[in-house]
Motif scaffolding. Structure first.
Motif, PDB file in Angstrom:
ATOM      1  N   GLU A  20     -11.469  -0.096  -4.202  1.00 56.69           N
ATOM      2  CA  GLU A  20     -10.333  -0.064  -5.114  1.00 56.69           C
ATOM      3  C   GLU A  20      -9.935   1.382  -5.358  1.00 56.69           C
ATOM      4  N   GLY A  21      -8.644   1.602  -5.561  1.00 60.80           N
ATOM      5  CA  GLY A  21      -8.177   2.953  -5.823  1.00 60.80           C
ATOM      6  C   GLY A  21      -6.783   2.969  -6.391  1.00 60.80           C
ATOM      7  N   LYS A  22      -6.195   4.163  -6.427  1.00 60.67           N
ATOM      8  CA  LYS A  22      -4.862   4.349  -6.982  1.00 60.67           C
ATOM      9  C   LYS A  22      -4.093   5.315  -6.092  1.00 60.67           C
ATOM     10  N   ASP A  24      -0.623   7.593  -6.040  1.00 58.32           N
ATOM     11  CA  ASP A  24       0.502   8.115  -6.813  1.00 58.32           C
ATOM     12  C   ASP A  24       1.732   8.218  -5.938  1.00 58.32           C
ATOM     13  N   THR A  30       5.137   7.241 -10.773  1.00 57.83           N
ATOM     14  CA  THR A  30       4.490   5.934 -10.777  1.00 57.83           C
ATOM     15  C   THR A  30       3.167   6.004 -10.025  1.00 57.83           C
ATOM     16  N   ALA A  31       2.313   5.042 -10.308  1.00 54.81           N
ATOM     17  CA  ALA A  31       1.032   4.927  -9.613  1.00 54.81           C
ATOM     18  C   ALA A  31       0.830   3.463  -9.250  1.00 54.81           C
ATOM     19  N   HIS A  32       0.251   3.216  -8.098  1.00 58.52           N
ATOM     20  CA  HIS A  32       0.028   1.858  -7.612  1.00 58.52           C
ATOM     21  C   HIS A  32      -1.466   1.640  -7.430  1.00 58.52           C
ATOM     22  N   LYS A  33      -1.989   0.577  -8.064  1.00 58.18           N
ATOM     23  CA  LYS A  33      -3.384   0.206  -7.851  1.00 58.18           C
ATOM     24  C   LYS A  33      -3.462  -0.567  -6.544  1.00 58.18           C
ATOM     25  N   LYS A  35      -6.210  -2.442  -3.453  1.00 65.62           N
ATOM     26  CA  LYS A  35      -7.509  -2.900  -2.976  1.00 65.62           C
ATOM     27  C   LYS A  35      -7.446  -2.838  -1.461  1.00 65.62           C
TER      28      LYS A  35
END
Length: 50
Positions: A20-22, A24, A30-33, A35
């Motif tokens: 899992e990560g993020k 930018d 904005t940031a998107h999570k 998997k």
């Protein structure tokens, strides 16, 4: 709802590692999570369908 087994499109493997990560956006607004699913047999990467 029926639960489907995930299968690697390259090698047919069914054993995966999940990271899992993020991520930018380019300008940082904005940031998107995410998997990431990695096949333990061949290393093929895909993103989670859920």
């Amino acid at each position: 709802m029926e639960r489907r087994q995930l299968v690697c499109p390259l090698c047919g493997g069914t054993d995966f590692k999940v990271e899992e990560g993020k991520i930018d956006s380019k300008w940082g607004f904005t940031a998107h999570k995410v998997k990431i699913i990695i096949c333990r047999n061949c290393g093929y990467l895909t993103s989670s369908p859920y």
